[in-house]
Design an enzyme around this catalytic site. Structure first.
Site, PDB file in Angstrom:
ATOM      1  N   ASP A 172     -13.992   7.811 -40.030  1.00  0.00           N
ATOM      2  CA  ASP A 172     -13.587   8.133 -39.483  1.00  0.00           C
ATOM      3  C   ASP A 172     -14.180   7.650 -38.069  1.00  0.00           C
ATOM      4  O   ASP A 172     -15.239   8.439 -38.302  1.00  0.00           O
ATOM      5  CB  ASP A 172     -12.365   9.325 -39.318  1.00  0.00           C
ATOM      6  CG  ASP A 172     -12.072   9.756 -38.292  1.00  0.00           C
ATOM      7  OD1 ASP A 172     -11.843   8.791 -36.674  1.00  0.00           O
ATOM      8  OD2 ASP A 172     -11.782  11.107 -38.138  1.00  0.00           O
ATOM      9  N   LEU A 173     -13.868   6.909 -37.501  1.00  0.00           N
ATOM     10  CA  LEU A 173     -14.509   6.802 -35.434  1.00  0.00           C
ATOM     11  C   LEU A 173     -13.993   7.200 -34.916  1.00  0.00           C
ATOM     12  O   LEU A 173     -12.907   6.460 -34.191  1.00  0.00           O
ATOM     13  CB  LEU A 173     -15.142   5.366 -35.686  1.00  0.00           C
ATOM     14  CG  LEU A 173     -16.301   4.643 -34.499  1.00  0.00           C
ATOM     15  CD1 LEU A 173     -17.403   5.843 -34.636  1.00  0.00           C
ATOM     16  CD2 LEU A 173     -16.702   3.047 -34.311  1.00  0.00           C
ATOM     17  N   ASP A 197      -3.401  -8.065 -16.540  1.00  0.00           N
ATOM     18  CA  ASP A 197      -3.465  -6.842 -18.450  1.00  0.00           C
ATOM     19  C   ASP A 197      -3.864  -6.379 -18.188  1.00  0.00           C
ATOM     20  O   ASP A 197      -4.875  -5.944 -18.783  1.00  0.00           O
ATOM     21  CB  ASP A 197      -3.085  -8.105 -19.143  1.00  0.00           C
ATOM     22  CG  ASP A 197      -1.873  -7.662 -20.002  1.00  0.00           C
ATOM     23  OD1 ASP A 197      -2.688  -6.639 -20.218  1.00  0.00           O
ATOM     24  OD2 ASP A 197      -1.282  -7.920 -20.466  1.00  0.00           O
ATOM     25  N   HIS A 198      -3.362  -4.809 -17.671  1.00  0.00           N
ATOM     26  CA  HIS A 198      -4.761  -3.830 -17.887  1.00  0.00           C
ATOM     27  C   HIS A 198      -4.595  -3.920 -19.026  1.00  0.00           C
ATOM     28  O   HIS A 198      -5.158  -2.531 -19.837  1.00  0.00           O
ATOM     29  CB  HIS A 198      -3.918  -2.314 -17.299  1.00  0.00           C
ATOM     30  CG  HIS A 198      -3.225  -2.178 -17.278  1.00  0.00           C
ATOM     31  ND1 HIS A 198      -1.582  -1.826 -17.989  1.00  0.00           N
ATOM     32  CD2 HIS A 198      -2.608  -0.990 -17.937  1.00  0.00           C
ATOM     33  CE1 HIS A 198      -0.893  -1.272 -18.131  1.00  0.00           C
ATOM     34  NE2 HIS A 198      -1.523  -0.183 -18.751  1.00  0.00           N
ATOM     35  N   ALA A 258       0.847  -0.921  -0.354  1.00  0.00           N
ATOM     36  CA  ALA A 258      -0.055  -0.399   0.167  1.00  0.00           C
ATOM     37  C   ALA A 258       1.323   1.223  -0.218  1.00  0.00           C
ATOM     38  O   ALA A 258       0.122   1.865  -0.631  1.00  0.00           O
ATOM     39  CB  ALA A 258      -0.906   0.149   1.067  1.00  0.00           C
ATOM     40  N   HIS A 310       1.622  -7.233 -22.575  1.00  0.00           N
ATOM     41  CA  HIS A 310       0.296  -6.550 -23.131  1.00  0.00           C
ATOM     42  C   HIS A 310       0.299  -6.741 -24.930  1.00  0.00           C
ATOM     43  O   HIS A 310      -1.134  -6.337 -25.173  1.00  0.00           O
ATOM     44  CB  HIS A 310       0.357  -4.750 -23.023  1.00  0.00           C
ATOM     45  CG  HIS A 310       0.629  -4.382 -21.791  1.00  0.00           C
ATOM     46  ND1 HIS A 310       0.212  -4.901 -21.112  1.00  0.00           N
ATOM     47  CD2 HIS A 310       2.146  -3.559 -20.712  1.00  0.00           C
ATOM     48  CE1 HIS A 310       0.844  -4.267 -19.499  1.00  0.00           C
ATOM     49  NE2 HIS A 310       1.212  -3.702 -19.145  1.00  0.00           N
TER      50      HIS A 310
END
Ligand code: BG6
Length: 491
Positions: free
Chosen positions: A402-403, A187-188, A13, A250
């Protein structure tokens, strides 16, 4: 699903990961009302400090959210509320005594609730710890803090070993104590919005699904670029290098979701079965398919060796480009180029699928199509296609369909990866956590080149120098061109 009384124990922590990632994610979930109803957070670490000091550290990295006016307004109040449910206890990682004290504290918290009829002892242990103490803590917790009156969950995070053998050893030690079902391996990248969208994009669009295979795709690039160097993390980084730091985990997770076949269902086991299956089709990376680099000082920017925590003679790579081949009917012969580097010219993580040449025929000069999935910053999906230049001309010009999320999903609030994953762990949903066998197959692909880089086979590979803030080693364009990539415009 843990929606009622729960204690979350954050081990480590007082460390960096807890303060920068774990507590901010827990706080965001708290402020949005997503934590279990009757929740307590207990910090545990070796550093002796009083509660006030702990709260200072715990909240040091919290910021009012920019994309939510209501939460920004209630920020100060939420911080107060968050610290009021958080406490701290110091203790060692390698002695039962410490964990017995911790258990006492947990029981006190749980017993206080009894009067309101809440008797379950649900405990979530979040290990924000260095790998050196990881196994001993997992054992200590199991022996002293495991409860039979509720759910026990353990959340752990990379590094999971340094190669196939050490990972196996670590996972076996862990498995002796905690079941697969109790274990949540983070695994972020699996918590990132665009990665989570991959299944929907791929299998929820007929035209896309049909065009993702060796008949149409020339090459795929998965790119990770960071504009900063080790910044004081050199000690950790040097021991691992860029391949262990981001590629084996990743980027490999990204690749497996991108390349896998359609799962039977969205369930955790069905999805992970398909991920493992596609990874098993990938042979170990070959030496000839690898390019390594290390950043050097440029202008007022420091070189890798200027970091005091890095050994002066280190040849650890801060940049790597490599090629993976998937030997299955869908992808056979399509190079998957993985590129990752620190201290580069920009911040970007993306998947770039480049299609084969348009049959020339009626055209003399026409670009390839590309489908780009931008993971960060600013999530976007865009398709590079050709269109007639409007007007009297018949010329074809490259344009973009384009999104961009900020334009299309104006009201959407995109959760941080850690928020999404911690919430999944409370829900008991393993879909976006790494299964034990995924680690095995992924390490098998990387272990031979990692041992080569470590010098285990005698001579080490060459590591080219590149200036801080550049696009990487000089040979990078030649490298990607060798595998069929054609640069369109200045991308
Ligand atoms: C971590 C690596 O796992 O991922 C870091 O250890 C890296 O070196 C980070 O910077 C990247 O994560 P993100 O979410 O910023 O892309």
């Amino acid at each position: 699903s843990l929606t009622e009384e729960t204690v979350v124990v954050v081990l480590g922590a007082s460390g960096d990961l807890a303060q920068k990632k774990t507590f901010p994610a827990l706080f965001a979930l708290y402020a949005q009302g997503h934590l279990p109803k009757d929740v307590h957070i207990v910090g545990y670490a070796r550093t002796k400090m009083d509660e006030a000091e702990f709260h200072k550290r715990q909240t040091g990295h919290l910021k009012p959210p920019k994309d939510d006016e209501k939460l920004a307004k209630s920020f100060d109040e939420d911080v107060k509320g968050f610290t009021s449910i958080s406490s701290y206890i110091a203790g060692p990682y390698d002695e039962d005594k410490g964990f017995q004290e911790l258990n006492k504290r947990l029981e006190e918290i749980e017993d206080q609730r009894k009067s309101s009829g809440k008797t379950a002892r649900n405990r979530v242990f979040y290990m924000a710890l260095p790998p050196s103490v990881f196994t001993v803590v997992a054992k200590g917790l199991k022996k002293n803090c495991y409860t039979n009156d509720g759910d026990n969950r353990i959340i752990i995070e990379k590094p999971f070993g340094k190669d196939f053998e050490s990972c196996r050893e670590m996972m076996s030690a862990l498995k002796a104590e905690w079941t697969e079902n109790e274990t949540y391996r983070i695994d972020h990248y699996l918590g990132k919005e665009m990665i989570k969208n991959l299944l929907v994009l791929r299998f929820g669009n007929v035209f896309l699904d049909a065009a993702l295979n060796k008949n149409y795709v020339s090459n795929v690039q998965i790119t990770f670029k960071e504009p900063f160097g080790t910044e004081g993390r050199g000690g950790y980084f040097d021991e691992f290098g860029i391949i262990r730091d981001v590629c084996q985990n990743h980027l490999m997770q990204t690749l497996s979701v991108l390349a896998m076949e359609r799962p039977v269902s969205f369930s955790a086991e069905d999805v992970r079965d398909e991920k493992v299956k596609v990874l098993r089709c990938i042979p170990p990376i070959e030496r000839k398919d690898l390019l390594l680099g290390q950043y050097a000082a440029s202008g007022d920017k420091p070189g890798y060796h200027d970091d005091d925590t890095v050994p002066k003679d280190s040849v650890s790579p801060t940049f790597a480009a490599m090629v993976l081949w998937i030997n299955n009917p869908r992808w056979e012969g399509v190079p998957f180029i993985m590129k990752a580097g620190k201290a580069l010219n920009e911040s970007k993580v993306e998947i770039r699928i480049q299609y084969k040449d348009v049959t020339q025929g009626i055209f003399t000069d026409i670009s390839r199509n590309e489908l780009v999935l931008r993971i960060q910053p600013s999530e976007a999906v865009y398709l590079k296609m050709n269109s007639k230049l409007p007007g009297f001309s018949t010329r074809a010009v490259p344009v973009e369909l384009d999104l961009s999320y900020t334009k299309r999903f104006t009201e959407a609030k995109i959760p941080q990866a850690y928020e999404a994953l911690i919430l999944d762990a409370f829900k008991g949903d393993h879909s976006n956590f790494v299964r034990d066998d995924e680690l095995d197959v992924s390490w098998k692909i990387f272990t031979p080149i990692l041992h080569w880089i470590d010098g285990k086979d005698g001579e080490k590979p060459k590591v080219e120098s590149y200036p801080y803030g550049s696009r990487g080693p000089e040979g990078i364009d030649e490298f990607t061109a060798k595998y069929g990539y054609k640069r369109i415009g200045n991308e």
